[in-house]
Design a protein around this motif. Structure first.
Motif, PDB file in Angstrom:
ATOM      1  N   ALA A  26      -6.261  20.507  19.095  1.00  5.03           N
ATOM      2  CA  ALA A  26      -5.604  21.025  17.898  1.00  5.03           C
ATOM      3  C   ALA A  26      -5.967  22.488  17.652  1.00  5.03           C
ATOM      4  CB  ALA A  26      -5.969  20.170  16.686  1.00  5.03           C
ATOM      5  N   LEU A  27      -7.245  22.834  17.914  1.00  4.11           N
ATOM      6  CA  LEU A  27      -7.690  24.214  17.733  1.00  4.11           C
ATOM      7  C   LEU A  27      -6.995  25.146  18.720  1.00  4.11           C
ATOM      8  CD1 LEU A  27      -9.553  26.224  16.321  1.00  4.11           C
ATOM      9  CD2 LEU A  27     -11.347  25.639  17.967  1.00  4.11           C
ATOM     10  N   ARG A  28      -6.848  24.692  19.978  1.00  4.60           N
ATOM     11  CA  ARG A  28      -6.158  25.512  20.968  1.00  4.60           C
ATOM     12  C   ARG A  28      -4.699  25.721  20.585  1.00  4.60           C
ATOM     13  NH1 ARG A  28      -9.439  22.640  24.834  1.00  4.60           N
ATOM     14  NH2 ARG A  28      -7.767  21.094  25.091  1.00  4.60           N
ATOM     15  N   ARG A  29      -4.049  24.648  20.106  1.00  3.79           N
ATOM     16  CA  ARG A  29      -2.654  24.785  19.675  1.00  3.79           C
ATOM     17  C   ARG A  29      -2.520  25.775  18.522  1.00  3.79           C
ATOM     18  NH1 ARG A  29      -2.465  19.086  20.584  1.00  3.79           N
ATOM     19  NH2 ARG A  29      -2.855  18.722  18.357  1.00  3.79           N
ATOM     20  N   THR A  30      -3.469  25.701  17.587  1.00  5.85           N
ATOM     21  CA  THR A  30      -3.438  26.628  16.443  1.00  5.85           C
ATOM     22  C   THR A  30      -3.594  28.072  16.902  1.00  5.85           C
ATOM     23  OG1 THR A  30      -4.359  24.919  15.001  1.00  5.85           O
ATOM     24  CG2 THR A  30      -4.506  27.200  14.253  1.00  5.85           C
ATOM     25  N   ARG A  31      -4.526  28.281  17.838  1.00  7.54           N
ATOM     26  CA  ARG A  31      -4.735  29.650  18.339  1.00  7.54           C
ATOM     27  C   ARG A  31      -3.525  30.163  19.097  1.00  7.54           C
ATOM     28  NH1 ARG A  31     -11.020  29.151  20.525  1.00  7.54           N
ATOM     29  NH2 ARG A  31     -12.024  29.301  18.466  1.00  7.54           N
ATOM     30  N   ARG A  32      -2.897  29.279  19.914  1.00  4.42           N
ATOM     31  CA  ARG A  32      -1.687  29.694  20.622  1.00  4.42           C
ATOM     32  C   ARG A  32      -0.574  30.045  19.642  1.00  4.42           C
ATOM     33  NH1 ARG A  32      -2.904  25.560  24.458  1.00  4.42           N
ATOM     34  NH2 ARG A  32      -1.529  24.130  23.322  1.00  4.42           N
ATOM     35  N   ARG A  33      -0.445  29.240  18.569  1.00  2.41           N
ATOM     36  CA  ARG A  33       0.577  29.495  17.574  1.00  2.41           C
ATOM     37  C   ARG A  33       0.337  30.835  16.888  1.00  2.41           C
ATOM     38  NH1 ARG A  33      -0.503  25.648  14.325  1.00  2.41           N
ATOM     39  NH2 ARG A  33       0.428  24.051  15.667  1.00  2.41           N
ATOM     40  N   GLU A  34      -0.943  31.112  16.563  1.00  5.91           N
ATOM     41  CA  GLU A  34      -1.261  32.388  15.920  1.00  5.91           C
ATOM     42  C   GLU A  34      -0.977  33.558  16.876  1.00  5.91           C
ATOM     43  OE1 GLU A  34      -5.305  31.968  14.842  1.00  5.91           O
ATOM     44  OE2 GLU A  34      -4.885  30.830  12.999  1.00  5.91           O
ATOM     45  N   ASN A  37       2.728  34.070  16.999  1.00  3.84           N
ATOM     46  CA  ASN A  37       3.173  34.700  15.739  1.00  3.84           C
ATOM     47  C   ASN A  37       2.889  36.198  15.761  1.00  3.84           C
ATOM     48  OD1 ASN A  37       4.099  32.278  14.693  1.00  3.84           O
ATOM     49  ND2 ASN A  37       2.197  31.836  13.591  1.00  3.84           N
TER      50      ASN A  37
END
Length: 422
Positions: A26-34, A37
């Motif tokens: 989940a943390l990796r997905r969040t970082r990729r999303r950021e 963006n």
């Protein structure tokens, strides 16, 4: 409750390990999303920069080595030269066809201009040959003799070599010419005759003027920035207004104003005559002195402002500490304060230098014929003679010199550890 229970050996249960992996994913997905963006936010700026800045510069610089003018006007002979043909009967028959078709399509101008850039006289030759071609074609097998009869230069080895150079779509002709070199009829690189050598002197003149303006700006700007930092708030506002005032005036107006101030009937000469310092007016404009004065006035704020911002961040305790340890004021200033200001001084100096080497309006208005910088010749070949190839080559040389000097500046200002400087 079972997933959160510690094992008897003090480890983590399989449920805890699975939860940890889920959290990492989940943390990796969040970082990729950021990251995406951030990329999407910067994408419009990157597109604008690429379309309106990088692509025009790339197109301009490409013109230094790409020259399709001859091939677009005379495609048959360009193809024969590309195949390595000699200047035989077949070549001259193809040349006659090229000239006739270019005349009918009114498309010979670009090719003629490219040939004339290499060797003077081609424009006259082509016009004369075009008129003769309208009267009738040469007999079969007599094309070469026909061209020689129209103008013997068509069969001259030097003019043939010029045709071969112009027919190449990709060429080093403009790059060599921009540093006063050329290829002879054998293809060897040689220096141009002394009476034609120009651009190396112009480049040296550009560097000399730019370095001089940078040095004068450093000499004048350092004490001015120091005075700004140590002035009272009221005086600081007044002084900053004076530093920023040139930005509120058109560059053309500022340059023209110096013509009025420095002319023989201007206020400076009148003041010196009134004081008896001089007996006749001095020539202060349309020479190197006027260029240096005007450019320094224009570019001085670009050194003062970064230097002032760095000086403001230096605690005054350093000077007091140096004095308390026995250093005299001058020694304390030179050893504990000046080194801390070098990043600001270097940043302002490189900014002034880079801007100075590309200035056009100020030297054109205030300088004389022997004070024009390389930007003047880039504009001249772009607007007056429509020699885009040479203008592009000169621009490429200017860019290369700028990058080399900037890399040298970064190397000299890099910390001892090897990291890049500020």
């Amino acid at each position: 409750m079972t997933d959160l229970t510690l094992t008897t050996a003090g480890g983590i249960t399989p449920g805890d390990a699975g939860e940890s992996r889920r959290l990492k994913r989940a943390l990796r997905r969040t970082r990729r999303r950021e990251s995406w963006n951030a990329v999407l936010l910067l994408l419009p700026l990157a597109l604008v920069t690429a379309i309106f800045f990088l692509l025009p510069i790339a197109s301009l610089l490409t013109g230094a080595v790409h020259s399709p003018d001859y091939a677009s006007s005379f495609p048959r002979t360009a193809a024969l030269v590309a195949q390595g043909t000699t200047f035989d009967e077949g070549f001259y028959a193809a040349l006659f066809t090229d000239i006739s078709e270019a005349d009918a399509a009114q498309n010979s101008g670009a090719g003629a201009r490219r040939l004339n850039q290499d060797m003077a006289g081609f424009t006259t030759m082509l016009k004369k040959t075009t008129r003769q071609a309208r009267e009738g074609a040469p007999a079969a097998g007599e094309a070469r003799a026909w061209f020689e009869n129209v103008d013997p230069r068509w069969v001259d080895p030097e003019y043939q070599a010029a045709i071969a150079r112009a027919a190449a779509t990709n060429t080093d002709f403009f790059l060599l010419k921009s540093v006063d070199l050329q290829r002879d009829k054998a293809g060897n690189i040689t220096a141009v005759p002394d009476d034609q050598a120009l651009f190396r002197r112009v480049l040296l003149r550009t560097l000399t003027i730019s370095l001089g303006v940078t040095f004068i700006s450093c000499v004048l700007g350092y004490p001015l920035a120091w005075a700004l930092v140590n002035a009272s708030p009221g005086w600081r506002r007044i002084m900053l207004t004076g530093v920023l005032f040139p930005f509120w005036t058109s560059l053309l107006v500022r340059s023209a104003a110096w013509v009025i101030v420095l002319q023989k009937e201007g206020p400076i000469n009148k003041l010196l005559l009134t004081l008896g310092v001089i007996s006749e007016p001095l020539t202060l404009v349309f020479n190197r002195f006027g260029v240096m004065v005007a450019l320094t006035h224009v570019l001085l704020p670009f050194l003062v402002l970064p230097l002032y911002s760095v000086m403001r961040g230096i605690p005054r305790d350093y000077l007091r500490a140096a004095k308390s340890l026995g250093a005299r004021p001058t020694r304390a200033f030179l050893t504990s304060y000046v080194p801390l200001t070098l990043p600001g001084l270097g940043a302002g100096a490189i900014l002034v230098f880079i801007m100075a080497i590309g200035y056009y309006i100020t030297p054109a208005l205030v300088g004389g014929p022997n004070d024009q910088m390389i930007s003047y010749f880039i504009a001249f070949y772009t607007n007056n003679t429509i020699n885009w190839g040479l203008a592009s080559a000169l621009a490429l040389n200017l860019l290369a010199v700028t990058l080399v000097l900037y890399a040298l500046y970064r190397r000299l200002t890099a910390p001892a550890g090897g990291m890049g400087g500020a």
